[in-house]
Design an enzyme around this catalytic site. Structure first.
Site, PDB file in Angstrom:
ATOM      1  N   CYS A   1      57.913  52.976  51.391  1.00  0.00           N
ATOM      2  CA  CYS A   1      58.035  52.665  49.957  1.00  0.00           C
ATOM      3  C   CYS A   1      58.913  53.655  49.206  1.00  0.00           C
ATOM      4  CB  CYS A   1      56.664  52.624  49.301  1.00  0.00           C
ATOM      5  SG  CYS A   1      55.720  51.203  49.821  1.00  0.00           S
TER       6      CYS A   1
HETATM    7  N1  CO8 Z   1      38.791  39.326  48.313  1.00  0.00           N
HETATM    8  C1  CO8 Z   1      37.498  39.660  48.081  1.00  0.00           C
HETATM    9  N2  CO8 Z   1      36.953  40.825  48.461  1.00  0.00           N
HETATM   10  C2  CO8 Z   1      37.740  41.701  49.114  1.00  0.00           C
HETATM   11  C3  CO8 Z   1      39.086  41.417  49.419  1.00  0.00           C
HETATM   12  C4  CO8 Z   1      39.610  40.176  48.996  1.00  0.00           C
HETATM   13  N3  CO8 Z   1      40.879  39.820  49.218  1.00  0.00           N
HETATM   14  N4  CO8 Z   1      39.617  42.461  50.067  1.00  0.00           N
HETATM   15  C5  CO8 Z   1      38.649  43.367  50.171  1.00  0.00           C
HETATM   16  N5  CO8 Z   1      37.516  42.917  49.620  1.00  0.00           N
HETATM   17  C6  CO8 Z   1      36.216  43.590  49.547  1.00  0.00           C
HETATM   18  C7  CO8 Z   1      36.105  44.688  50.585  1.00  0.00           C
HETATM   19  O1  CO8 Z   1      35.677  44.165  51.822  1.00  0.00           O
HETATM   20  C8  CO8 Z   1      35.104  45.618  49.965  1.00  0.00           C
HETATM   21  O2  CO8 Z   1      33.786  45.107  50.170  1.00  0.00           O
HETATM   22  P1  CO8 Z   1      32.563  46.132  50.462  1.00  0.00           P
HETATM   23  O3  CO8 Z   1      32.475  46.988  49.222  1.00  0.00           O
HETATM   24  O4  CO8 Z   1      31.419  45.209  50.680  1.00  0.00           O
HETATM   25  O5  CO8 Z   1      32.987  46.928  51.670  1.00  0.00           O
HETATM   26  C9  CO8 Z   1      35.403  45.503  48.474  1.00  0.00           C
HETATM   27  O6  CO8 Z   1      36.098  44.251  48.300  1.00  0.00           O
HETATM   28  C10 CO8 Z   1      36.269  46.626  47.975  1.00  0.00           C
HETATM   29  O7  CO8 Z   1      37.400  46.771  48.897  1.00  0.00           O
HETATM   30  P2  CO8 Z   1      38.395  47.991  48.873  1.00  0.00           P
HETATM   31  O8  CO8 Z   1      37.612  49.250  48.891  1.00  0.00           O
HETATM   32  O9  CO8 Z   1      39.444  47.803  49.922  1.00  0.00           O
HETATM   33  O10 CO8 Z   1      39.042  47.741  47.438  1.00  0.00           O
HETATM   34  P3  CO8 Z   1      39.823  48.718  46.483  1.00  0.00           P
HETATM   35  O11 CO8 Z   1      39.210  48.647  45.166  1.00  0.00           O
HETATM   36  O12 CO8 Z   1      40.076  50.049  47.113  1.00  0.00           O
HETATM   37  O13 CO8 Z   1      41.250  47.959  46.374  1.00  0.00           O
HETATM   38  C11 CO8 Z   1      43.493  48.153  47.265  1.00  0.00           C
HETATM   39  C12 CO8 Z   1      42.051  47.742  47.529  1.00  0.00           C
HETATM   40  C13 CO8 Z   1      44.035  47.234  46.168  1.00  0.00           C
HETATM   41  C14 CO8 Z   1      44.292  47.955  48.528  1.00  0.00           C
HETATM   42  C15 CO8 Z   1      43.539  49.600  46.773  1.00  0.00           C
HETATM   43  O14 CO8 Z   1      42.792  50.427  47.615  1.00  0.00           O
HETATM   44  C16 CO8 Z   1      44.951  50.149  46.686  1.00  0.00           C
HETATM   45  O15 CO8 Z   1      45.779  49.653  45.956  1.00  0.00           O
HETATM   46  N6  CO8 Z   1      45.217  51.233  47.400  1.00  0.00           N
HETATM   47  C17 CO8 Z   1      46.526  51.890  47.412  1.00  0.00           C
HETATM   48  C18 CO8 Z   1      47.461  51.042  48.183  1.00  0.00           C
HETATM   49  C19 CO8 Z   1      48.832  51.624  48.237  1.00  0.00           C
HETATM   50  O16 CO8 Z   1      49.382  52.155  47.314  1.00  0.00           O
HETATM   51  N7  CO8 Z   1      49.446  51.500  49.379  1.00  0.00           N
HETATM   52  C20 CO8 Z   1      50.782  51.870  49.540  1.00  0.00           C
HETATM   53  C21 CO8 Z   1      51.215  51.115  50.712  1.00  0.00           C
HETATM   54  S1  CO8 Z   1      52.772  50.501  50.616  1.00  0.00           S
HETATM   55  C22 CO8 Z   1      53.888  51.484  51.523  1.00  0.00           C
HETATM   56  O17 CO8 Z   1      53.830  52.653  51.626  1.00  0.00           O
HETATM   57  C23 CO8 Z   1      54.976  50.754  52.220  1.00  0.00           C
HETATM   58  C24 CO8 Z   1      54.553  50.368  53.572  1.00  0.00           C
HETATM   59  C25 CO8 Z   1      55.588  49.514  54.173  1.00  0.00           C
HETATM   60  C26 CO8 Z   1      55.664  48.138  53.579  1.00  0.00           C
HETATM   61  C27 CO8 Z   1      54.930  47.147  54.390  1.00  0.00           C
HETATM   62  C28 CO8 Z   1      55.230  45.744  53.991  1.00  0.00           C
HETATM   63  C29 CO8 Z   1      54.350  44.693  54.598  1.00  0.00           C
END
Ligand code: CO8
Length: 372
Positions: free
Chosen positions: A156
């Protein structure tokens, strides 16, 4: 030494969009199919059933409302869950070069330049569709550019790292007019079958033209300073690569696509980025109350709200820290450049801002700019 300047930007946006509702309907149909096909193994406790996704969760966890993709029918086919992209012959322009060229053409027009005046092309993106020849060299040829070209990948942070490389070469005099192009076909390496991440990414291409400030044809942004930093982490990872065929059972393994521990990324990257920007600005004698705009990497709205507040020392006012992720989702390296391209034209000479991207590696890159 020459002062480098950003003299033009361009954004290529694919025609097709996928809304959260469309995405969730396809994912849930896929999950139902998977659970039916694997009912026995699930009942025996050998594999876990796939739970449904939810549009409400996606919006509240990320701020994303839709994403653009190069091809949506494959992504939304519950039995497939990845795009159909036609294989091109070696004689055709490759798909990354094609969308990159579109963004380059817009950026060069904005700069009042032609491709022939370019003497450096950097293709800075998260995943390149082939190992070689470099996509950048193909774009160089199609633009009719001279000089040299190369690909780079810092996930990214690729675009800001590319801007640093180009700005340093312009400063030293080895290059006169550079294009940093970021074609991001994230739909090819996103795991659309995993509800934890299926909503995160979208496709786009951006381009940034950099020149000596004294050569600028019109309004431009002086690049006062750039700073890049990296710190190894496995929390965002993709194990695909050319050694794949040398290993057994790699065909459909989860780690061949994008993987992340989103919670950890969120917690660890926030302090890294806030400190990075603060130290960069202090090092250059810039105060936060001088900043008119903060163009951040577009991964998560809550993340950006937090960083914006830390950088400015107060809650950003409307428009000060623009988000585009509601429309584009996370477009990897292109995100901060889309935000900059679409939300910088109104700034007045002397206005200062910071472009910052961050992501896998971990990596963080910041660019301090001033409207001239
Ligand atoms: N629908 C419903 N529930 C869901 C879903 C969904 N789609 N997904 C997860 N849940 C559930 C989980 O199972 C979890 O349930 P439980 O509490 O029972 O375990 C609950 O919802 C909460 O899940 P999370 O803890 O995962 O949720 P968060 O509040 O942490 O949100 C995010 C998830 C949005 C992913 C968040 O953690 C985030 O944004 N993190 C930072 C991400 C980031 O910045 N990443 C950068 C990566 S990009 C990069 O560097 C480039 C890589 C190369 C590109 C690749 C291209 C493909």
């Amino acid at each position: 030494m020459h002062m480098p300047a950003i003299t033009g930007t361009g954004v290529f946006t694919p025609k097709e969009t996928v809304t959260n509702d469309e995405l969730v309907a396809a994912f849930n149909a896929h999950a139902d199919l998977f659970n039916t096909e694997n009912a026995e193994a699930i009942a025996a406790g050998e594999i876990e059933a796939k739970p449904h996704s939810s549009a409400e969760f996606i919006f509240s966890a990320s701020g994303i409302e839709q994403r653009y993709v190069m091809e949506k029918s494959g992504v939304l086919d519950p039995a497939r869950m990845y795009p159909h992209l036609r294989e091109r012959s070696d004689e055709e322009v490759s798909i990354m070069a094609e969308i990159g060229l579109d963004a380059c053409t817009t950026a060069l027009e904005a700069a009042g330049r032609t491709g022939a005046e370019v003497d450096l092309v950097i293709c800075a993106a998260s995943n390149h569709e082939r190992a070689y020849p470099a996509i950048a060299i193909e774009i160089q040829k199609e633009l009719g550019a001279g000089g040299f070209a190369f690909d780079m990948n810092v996930a990214c942070s690729s675009a800001t790292f590319g801007i640093q490389a180009a700005a340093d070469m312009i400063r030293s005099g080895s290059v006169r007019c550079a294009v940093v192009v970021s074609p991001e076909i994230t739909s090819g390496h996103l795991e659309w079958r995993d509800r934890d991440c299926h909503f995160i990414f979208g496709d786009v291409a951006t381009a940034v033209v950099l020149e000596r400030a004294e050569d600028a044809q019109g309004a431009h942004f002086l690049v006062h300073s750039t700073r890049c930093a990296t710190q190894f982490s496995n929390n965002i990872r993709n194990n695909n690569g050319f050694l794949r065929r040398t290993r057994d059972a790699m065909e459909d393994r989860r780690d061949m696509q994008f993987m992340q521990n989103g919670r950890k990324v969120f917690k660890e990257v926030l302090p890294l980025v806030s400190t990075h920007i603060a130290e960069h600005m202090t090092g250059e004698g810039w105060r936060s109350d001088e900043l008119k705009r903060v163009w951040l990497h577009q991964a998560n709205k809550a993340m950006n709200d937090f960083i914006g507040k830390k950088v400015l020392g107060r809650t950003p006012e409307a428009g000060e820290q623009p988000n585009i992720l509601q429309d584009y989702a996370n477009t990897s390296s292109a995100g901060s450049i889309i935000a900059f391209s679409q939300n910088s034209g109104d700034l007045a000479p002397g206005d200062k801002g910071v472009i910052c991207s961050f992501g896998a590696g971990y990596s963080v890159g910041s660019v301090l700019v001033e409207r001239a």
